[in-house]
Write a protein that holds these residues in place. Structure first.
Motif, PDB file in Angstrom:
ATOM      1  N   TYR A  90      17.298   3.111  -7.653  1.00 52.83           N
ATOM      2  CA  TYR A  90      16.819   2.134  -8.642  1.00 52.83           C
ATOM      3  C   TYR A  90      15.463   1.578  -8.211  1.00 52.83           C
ATOM      4  N   ALA A  91      15.360   1.151  -6.961  1.00 54.08           N
ATOM      5  CA  ALA A  91      14.115   0.538  -6.478  1.00 54.08           C
ATOM      6  C   ALA A  91      12.978   1.544  -6.456  1.00 54.08           C
ATOM      7  N   GLU A  92      13.277   2.770  -6.083  1.00 57.23           N
ATOM      8  CA  GLU A  92      12.233   3.806  -6.036  1.00 57.23           C
ATOM      9  C   GLU A  92      11.694   4.079  -7.442  1.00 57.23           C
TER      10      GLU A  92
ATOM     11  N   LEU B  53      11.883   2.016  -9.986  1.00 54.45           N
ATOM     12  CA  LEU B  53      11.218   0.804 -10.456  1.00 54.45           C
ATOM     13  C   LEU B  53       9.777   0.752  -9.968  1.00 54.45           C
ATOM     14  N   ALA B  54       9.548   1.129  -8.721  1.00 60.49           N
ATOM     15  CA  ALA B  54       8.187   1.137  -8.190  1.00 60.49           C
ATOM     16  C   ALA B  54       7.310   2.127  -8.945  1.00 60.49           C
TER      17      ALA B  54
ATOM     18  N   HIS C 165       6.441   0.673 -12.274  1.00 58.79           N
ATOM     19  CA  HIS C 165       5.421  -0.367 -12.124  1.00 58.79           C
ATOM     20  C   HIS C 165       4.033   0.227 -11.912  1.00 58.79           C
TER      21      HIS C 165
ATOM     22  N   LEU D  11      10.985  -6.593  -8.248  1.00 57.81           N
ATOM     23  CA  LEU D  11      11.630  -6.222  -6.988  1.00 57.81           C
ATOM     24  C   LEU D  11      12.522  -7.366  -6.511  1.00 57.81           C
TER      25      LEU D  11
ATOM     26  N   GLU E  87      14.338  -2.123  -0.657  1.00 55.01           N
ATOM     27  CA  GLU E  87      12.999  -2.712  -0.644  1.00 55.01           C
ATOM     28  C   GLU E  87      12.011  -1.796   0.070  1.00 55.01           C
TER      29      GLU E  87
ATOM     30  N   TYR F  39      11.129   0.954  -2.374  1.00 57.45           N
ATOM     31  CA  TYR F  39      10.170   0.473  -3.372  1.00 57.45           C
ATOM     32  C   TYR F  39       8.751   0.499  -2.814  1.00 57.45           C
ATOM     33  N   ARG F  40       8.571  -0.071  -1.641  1.00 55.12           N
ATOM     34  CA  ARG F  40       7.225  -0.160  -1.064  1.00 55.12           C
ATOM     35  C   ARG F  40       6.655   1.218  -0.764  1.00 55.12           C
TER      36      ARG F  40
ATOM     37  N   TRP G 185       5.698   2.837  -4.146  1.00 49.45           N
ATOM     38  CA  TRP G 185       4.471   2.214  -4.661  1.00 49.45           C
ATOM     39  C   TRP G 185       3.250   2.740  -3.914  1.00 49.45           C
TER      40      TRP G 185
END
Length: 366
Positions: A121-123, A125-126, A129, A230, A255, A258-259, A262
């Protein structure tokens, strides 16, 4: 008054599929439409198409209601911006009928989320974005943060709970915290970034497919700083029916994912402060109720007198979680040091007053 034009195939629920001549000419004729679950703000069907390589599609119509035209325009614009991302992070937009507020989307299929779903999900989402650049400013509204009215409501709740100032404050009650919160609201209003924000990146608006997580329902999309979304992982999915609190190892991994995603997509590190983002969500009483009830009253002032359940948690559970997170993230010497102390004291007061409060669930329901 002219009668509305005939639409497409009759659904099993006695409704006609809103698939007019424009869409038929572009995509083919629909058949076997089946109504799907959706929010009260939309009607959604799955249908087959004849005469097109895309055999199955999803048809979504935004219903009449407040800001319906704006919600439709946001969703169309966001889907077109998201289509730049490869591998995809959203369904393809196959056709539109603005007069009827209808979108036709590819059918993605779906599979149950894995236990570590927050990482994928976080990957995704990045990467969502990262779809936009400064050249896209103006194509969607700018993200809006908490206001000074939110500060007043939050400090009013603190006073009701018997916590008028953080331990160690040498100023008048609330003055130290108010100074910090005024600065916080100003920082959030000027947070750097032009990320494509989903607006409501909740469990349920993320489809888990064989090719990764894809997001749907972009009616509240905006441009802003990606950390504002995030923060959902730490702060308990504040705009969502499904509020969860992932275990710390999963949260750390998500997290980090995600970073990394991004950085790979943009070549830069994300700008901004995750602590500020989480504190911003703490202030918002509207993030304790579903969308239909937002903007109607000061929900924080109601919380001492009654609790209410929304989805997987009650309002008091949600707030206690957010207070604990902000207390953990703010340390001595930070820009929100006094807020952190007050948040800890408010949480303690809540647990004393309502000792049966339970933590947020760690996983989304099956």
């Amino acid at each position: 008054m002219c009668a509305p034009p005939p639409f497409g195939e009759q659904s099993p629920f006695g409704e006609k599929l809103p698939f007019g001549e424009k869409l038929r000419a572009e995509l083919g004729s629909p058949r076997r439409a089946r109504r799907l679950d959706s929010s009260p703000r939309s009607r959604v069907w799955r249908a087959e198409l004849s005469g097109t390589p895309v055999a199955v599609v999803v048809v979504k119509q935004l219903t009449e209601g407040p800001e319906a035209a704006e919600r439709y325009a946001r969703e169309v614009a966001a889907l077109r911006l998201a289509s730049r991302v490869d591998p995809p992070v959203a369904p393809r937009l196959l056709g539109t009928d603005p007069a009827e507020r209808v979108l036709v989307l590819e059918d993605l299929g779906e599979q149950p989320p894995a236990d570590d779903w927050v990482i994928g999900y976080a990957e995704s989402l990045a990467r969502l974005h990262a779809a936009t650049s400064p050249a896209d400013i103006g194509l969607l509204p700018a993200w809006s943060g908490p206001t000074r009215e939110d500060i007043d409501a939050f400090l009013g709740l603190a006073q009701t709970l018997g916590r008028t100032a953080p331990d160690g404050a040498r100023t008048k009650p609330h003055e130290a915290v108010r100074t910090e919160l005024d600065a916080l609201v100003n920082r959030l209003a000027h947070a750097p970034g032009h990320a494509l924000l989903h607006g409501d990146p909740c469990p349920g608006n993320d489809l888990h497919t064989a090719s990764g997580v894809r997001f749907i329902d972009f009616e509240q999309a905006a441009l802003g700083n990606g950390l504002m979304e995030l923060a959902y992982l730490r702060i308990g999915f504040p705009t969502c029916w499904c509020a969860t609190a992932p275990a710390q190892p999963l949260l750390n991994a998500a997290e980090a994912a995600y970073r990394t995603a991004w950085r790979q997509a943009t070549g830069t590190d994300i700008q901004g402060d995750l602590t500020d983002a989480c504190a911003g969500w703490l202030l918002r009483g509207d993030a304790l109720v579903e969308r239909a009830h937002r903007g109607t009253t000061d929900h924080l002032s109601e919380l001492p007198h009654r609790d209410w359940r929304w989805g997987t948690a009650t309002a008091r559970q949600r707030l206690a979680h957010r207070l604990g997170i902000v207390a953990q993230m703010t340390t001595n010497g930070s820009e929100l040091e006094h807020l952190g102390r007050l948040a800890s004291a408010m949480r303690d007061a809540m647990l004393t007053r309502w000792p049966t409060l339970r933590p947020l669930p760690a996983q989304r329901p099956e």
